[in-house]
Design an enzyme around this catalytic site. Sequence first.
Site, PDB file in Angstrom:
ATOM      1  N   GLY A  66       0.766  -1.111   0.020  1.00  0.00           N
ATOM      2  CA  GLY A  66       0.061  -0.108   0.055  1.00  0.00           C
ATOM      3  C   GLY A  66       0.910   1.106  -0.117  1.00  0.00           C
ATOM      4  O   GLY A  66       0.776   1.921  -0.838  1.00  0.00           O
ATOM      5  N   GLU A 132      -6.452   4.711   1.959  1.00  0.00           N
ATOM      6  CA  GLU A 132      -6.647   3.279   2.471  1.00  0.00           C
ATOM      7  C   GLU A 132      -7.731   3.361   3.597  1.00  0.00           C
ATOM      8  O   GLU A 132      -8.242   4.390   3.955  1.00  0.00           O
ATOM      9  CB  GLU A 132      -5.433   2.517   2.755  1.00  0.00           C
ATOM     10  CG  GLU A 132      -4.424   2.488   1.756  1.00  0.00           C
ATOM     11  CD  GLU A 132      -3.103   1.844   1.824  1.00  0.00           C
ATOM     12  OE1 GLU A 132      -3.361   0.873   3.060  1.00  0.00           O
ATOM     13  OE2 GLU A 132      -2.307   1.609   1.247  1.00  0.00           O
ATOM     14  N   HIS A 252      -5.605  -9.171   7.655  1.00  0.00           N
ATOM     15  CA  HIS A 252      -5.923  -8.439   6.485  1.00  0.00           C
ATOM     16  C   HIS A 252      -7.332  -8.941   5.968  1.00  0.00           C
ATOM     17  O   HIS A 252      -7.491 -10.143   5.677  1.00  0.00           O
ATOM     18  CB  HIS A 252      -4.662  -8.442   5.663  1.00  0.00           C
ATOM     19  CG  HIS A 252      -4.693  -7.337   4.607  1.00  0.00           C
ATOM     20  ND1 HIS A 252      -5.854  -7.157   3.748  1.00  0.00           N
ATOM     21  CD2 HIS A 252      -3.868  -6.050   4.563  1.00  0.00           C
ATOM     22  CE1 HIS A 252      -5.568  -6.090   2.965  1.00  0.00           C
ATOM     23  NE2 HIS A 252      -4.775  -5.436   3.730  1.00  0.00           N
ATOM     24  N   ARG A 301      -9.676  -1.856   9.344  1.00  0.00           N
ATOM     25  CA  ARG A 301      -9.321  -3.359   8.734  1.00  0.00           C
ATOM     26  C   ARG A 301     -10.201  -4.228   9.850  1.00  0.00           C
ATOM     27  O   ARG A 301     -10.717  -5.431   9.045  1.00  0.00           O
ATOM     28  CB  ARG A 301      -7.960  -3.812   8.929  1.00  0.00           C
ATOM     29  CG  ARG A 301      -7.000  -3.134   7.780  1.00  0.00           C
ATOM     30  CD  ARG A 301      -5.754  -3.464   7.535  1.00  0.00           C
ATOM     31  NE  ARG A 301      -5.113  -2.916   6.540  1.00  0.00           N
ATOM     32  CZ  ARG A 301      -3.824  -2.863   6.318  1.00  0.00           C
ATOM     33  NH1 ARG A 301      -2.840  -3.533   7.317  1.00  0.00           N
ATOM     34  NH2 ARG A 301      -3.189  -2.336   5.330  1.00  0.00           N
ATOM     35  N   HIS A 362      -1.734 -10.871   9.368  1.00  0.00           N
ATOM     36  CA  HIS A 362      -1.145  -9.972   8.827  1.00  0.00           C
ATOM     37  C   HIS A 362      -0.089  -9.005   9.748  1.00  0.00           C
ATOM     38  O   HIS A 362       1.043  -9.215   9.229  1.00  0.00           O
ATOM     39  CB  HIS A 362      -2.153  -9.149   8.039  1.00  0.00           C
ATOM     40  CG  HIS A 362      -1.284  -8.040   7.097  1.00  0.00           C
ATOM     41  ND1 HIS A 362      -0.547  -8.242   6.159  1.00  0.00           N
ATOM     42  CD2 HIS A 362      -1.531  -6.618   7.129  1.00  0.00           C
ATOM     43  CE1 HIS A 362      -0.377  -6.805   5.617  1.00  0.00           C
ATOM     44  NE2 HIS A 362      -0.835  -5.863   6.063  1.00  0.00           N
ATOM     45  N   ARG A 397      -4.033  -1.598  14.070  1.00  0.00           N
ATOM     46  CA  ARG A 397      -3.215  -0.642  13.178  1.00  0.00           C
ATOM     47  C   ARG A 397      -3.794  -0.031  12.079  1.00  0.00           C
ATOM     48  O   ARG A 397      -4.764  -0.684  11.197  1.00  0.00           O
ATOM     49  CB  ARG A 397      -2.042  -1.483  12.576  1.00  0.00           C
ATOM     50  CG  ARG A 397      -1.013  -0.613  11.798  1.00  0.00           C
ATOM     51  CD  ARG A 397      -0.086  -1.415  11.171  1.00  0.00           C
ATOM     52  NE  ARG A 397      -0.694  -2.595  10.301  1.00  0.00           N
ATOM     53  CZ  ARG A 397      -0.460  -2.502   9.021  1.00  0.00           C
ATOM     54  NH1 ARG A 397       0.322  -1.499   8.517  1.00  0.00           N
ATOM     55  NH2 ARG A 397      -0.794  -3.477   8.162  1.00  0.00           N
ATOM     56  N   SER A 402       2.267   1.537   9.551  1.00  0.00           N
ATOM     57  CA  SER A 402       3.729   0.552   9.816  1.00  0.00           C
ATOM     58  C   SER A 402       4.821   1.128   9.389  1.00  0.00           C
ATOM     59  O   SER A 402       5.663   1.009  10.275  1.00  0.00           O
ATOM     60  CB  SER A 402       3.258  -0.988   9.695  1.00  0.00           C
ATOM     61  OG  SER A 402       3.146  -0.973   8.256  1.00  0.00           O
TER      62      SER A 402
END
Length: 841
Positions: A66, A132, A252, A301, A362, A397, A402
């Site tokens: 991403g 995102e 994910h 997510r 993930h 997250r 990250s």
Amino acid sequence: MSAPAIPLRLTAPDPGWTVDADVVVVGSGVAGLTVALRYAELEPAAKVLVVTKDGLSSGSTRWAQGGIAAVLDPHDTPEEHLNDTLVAGVGLCDVRAVRTLVTDGPGALRRLMDRGARFDRTGDGELQLGREGGHRRRRIVHAGGDATGAEVQRALVEAVRAGSIEVIEHALVLDLIKDAQGRARGVTLHVMGEGARDGVGAVHARAVVLATGGMGQVYAVTTNPVVSTADGVALALRAGAVVRDIEFVQFHPTVLWLGAGSTGQQPLISEAVRGEGAFLIDHEGERFMTGVHELADLAPRDVVTKAITRRMRETGREHVYLDGRHFGREMWETRFPTIYAACREHGIDPVTEPIPVAPAAHYASGGVRTDLRGRTSIDGLYACGEVACTGVHGANRLASNSLLEGLVFAERIAEDIHAVRPSPGDPVPATAQEGLVDPRVRSRIQAHMSAGASVLRSRESLMETARALRDARWTPVAVPPRTESWEATNLLTVATALTGAAAARLETRGSHWREDHDVRDDNEWLGHLDVTLTEEGLRMTYTPHEDTMPARLAQELTAAGLDPAEVDALITRALDEDLQEAGDVTSLATIPAEQRAVADVVARKDGVVAGLAVAEAVFVRLGAARAERAAKDGERVRAGDVLMTLEGPVRGLLTAERTALNLLTHLSGVATLTGRWVEEIDGTGARVRDSRKTLPGLRALEKYAVRCGGGVNHRMSLSDAALIKDNHVVAAGGVAEAFRAVRERYPDLPIEVEIDRLDQLDPVLDEGAELILLDNFTVEDTARAVQVVKNRAKNRVALEASGGLTLESARDVADTGVDYLAVGALTHSAPALDIALDLRG
């Protein structure tokens, strides 16, 4: 007979070689290489050693698709990035850590570009910014369309190769070396292969930095590479370090489904694909994310993963689909070439068919607990990247934070080691109990974790998993020390800690979903689970979250329809803005630290009060020990009424005063003005409604204040319903065309339309509008519109009068029979209600 204890040290031969360094960095991803490069800049004469399990270019960073989130758009702000992160973290983010991330992030990203990283740009040379899930703005930089990690890794590896940093490749870290005072003084490791060094050796160093990445291989299906076997977290546990929030493993939502029984690393379908407009559908073609969250397919997510899992359970299917067919081949090949190639490799053409996807392990939001300088609970041991728990991610997250976290906190670690300059100490031999797990149990560990401790968890599934993990410690034969047994032992150690923490947390929060405790519980679980490993086994400690408000206030806000985490974040921002670095200099200079007092919050004017819990939270944050309210939100108060009495340190009360009263007077002003409108039209059947004319960041609170005043809320955001206005009609080529476009794209959303002439009413009714906004209509035309709707509409159609309304005309408009009077002034320009803080005595 009990199961063998989790070993405090891996069984291994004595080191056959030794290397000395100033700093040893374990891991060669974005975090590890950034630490090494930055420290080498600060200390050019120092010996910096990087130890990596595979080749220097391997690891999780290169798989990141991403991008990197950072505030680079002049219309974006660090506060918005902070707020998006806090919302995703569901109450458990360390606000100080997040603020560090969002403020230091842009600079860290620019320094990465200075090191040679090349990101995608527009035709005029500006950085392309994507969006995102969980982000309300475009702030994701990317490279090669969807190959950001590979580009970041390339740039950092080239920078390391060009410098004096020494690298040992194909080396599995084993255990921490300490001195007599318990300080970290190096690591033991095993080099897998032949060369100048091979077999087990030791690196002695003044500081050790763990940057070993994630632990996805704990599960049977993951996006993580095969080397992600939780080595860093396991080492830290054996060394006695605190590991925090390990139960929060992010799955994910969109990983390419390769068929029943497929295990190991699976291709990731980046969230950026949904950021560009792809959407999730089930086998019947239904867009099931609509109505689940205000951001629909771009929800955080954990929300998307849970929705996919629910739909899979409801339909008995093993996957859902991600539909990006409308992109066209050119966009797939240019924006997402890596994903496109992976799909084609597995026989799927995303241009002509939707992509089968399912959740997979993930990212670990928890890890080795650190402070803002990356320091762990062991002196001389640092951690950054996915192995660490900096507090940035909380319970979940936010996408693309990250890589940024790795950059920001890696630089801070290098600067801390440079500033502290740890003194060398002689390492002492370790005497802890040793042991290894039979490597043949690895697949069993992964299967049990995927079955009982993954997306769906319950007491029964976790107990069964824990029993299976205990059984896996038994082995009928001696286990020789080798890579496979060391990795299996690491996986079992971390899987046991994760399962224990997941069993202990009796709530659903973020990426931790308990079917038997399916709600978030701020009263009992607004805190962290800290895990340590002792000779008696794993020990778990609950630590209340430092940045949050008391549970009773959080409950009150939740009951009022407000998110305590968002309110807490707002208070933090307001206090930071008021205090800056020096703090309340006047109170610091004039009031002794020990002085305490009682103070009253008093109304100076008549009105309706709103926001008392928010104001109390501010005072409590700065030390108020007692708060008793004499009024409730929504009540009418008189000038001179005491609304709340506080007791605490005078410095804290006065420092909190301005922030608390800013919020309380503004919200009470909104409630008071709303109350006047409600009184004016009482008995007509019409209701007073607000609009989106709110102050940035205060929408939820201002709309709450409208409810306190007796009004009702219209849309909270642009995604709640489609509202077609004149410009939409012009752009679409007509009102009918606009309606059909919305119906086709969002078939389940309600459609509202705004008209400014009476002759527009019939076509709107023909198309099936559910709410019609009469903008700047006269009273006479409003009455005619009401009659037309009564005579023509087959289904219920609501009418809302808006624009040009005043208190003087409100009654006449309401008497026409409209359903709502929309008053933007309620939130946009309501005068504050005068409220003050009076110290007694």
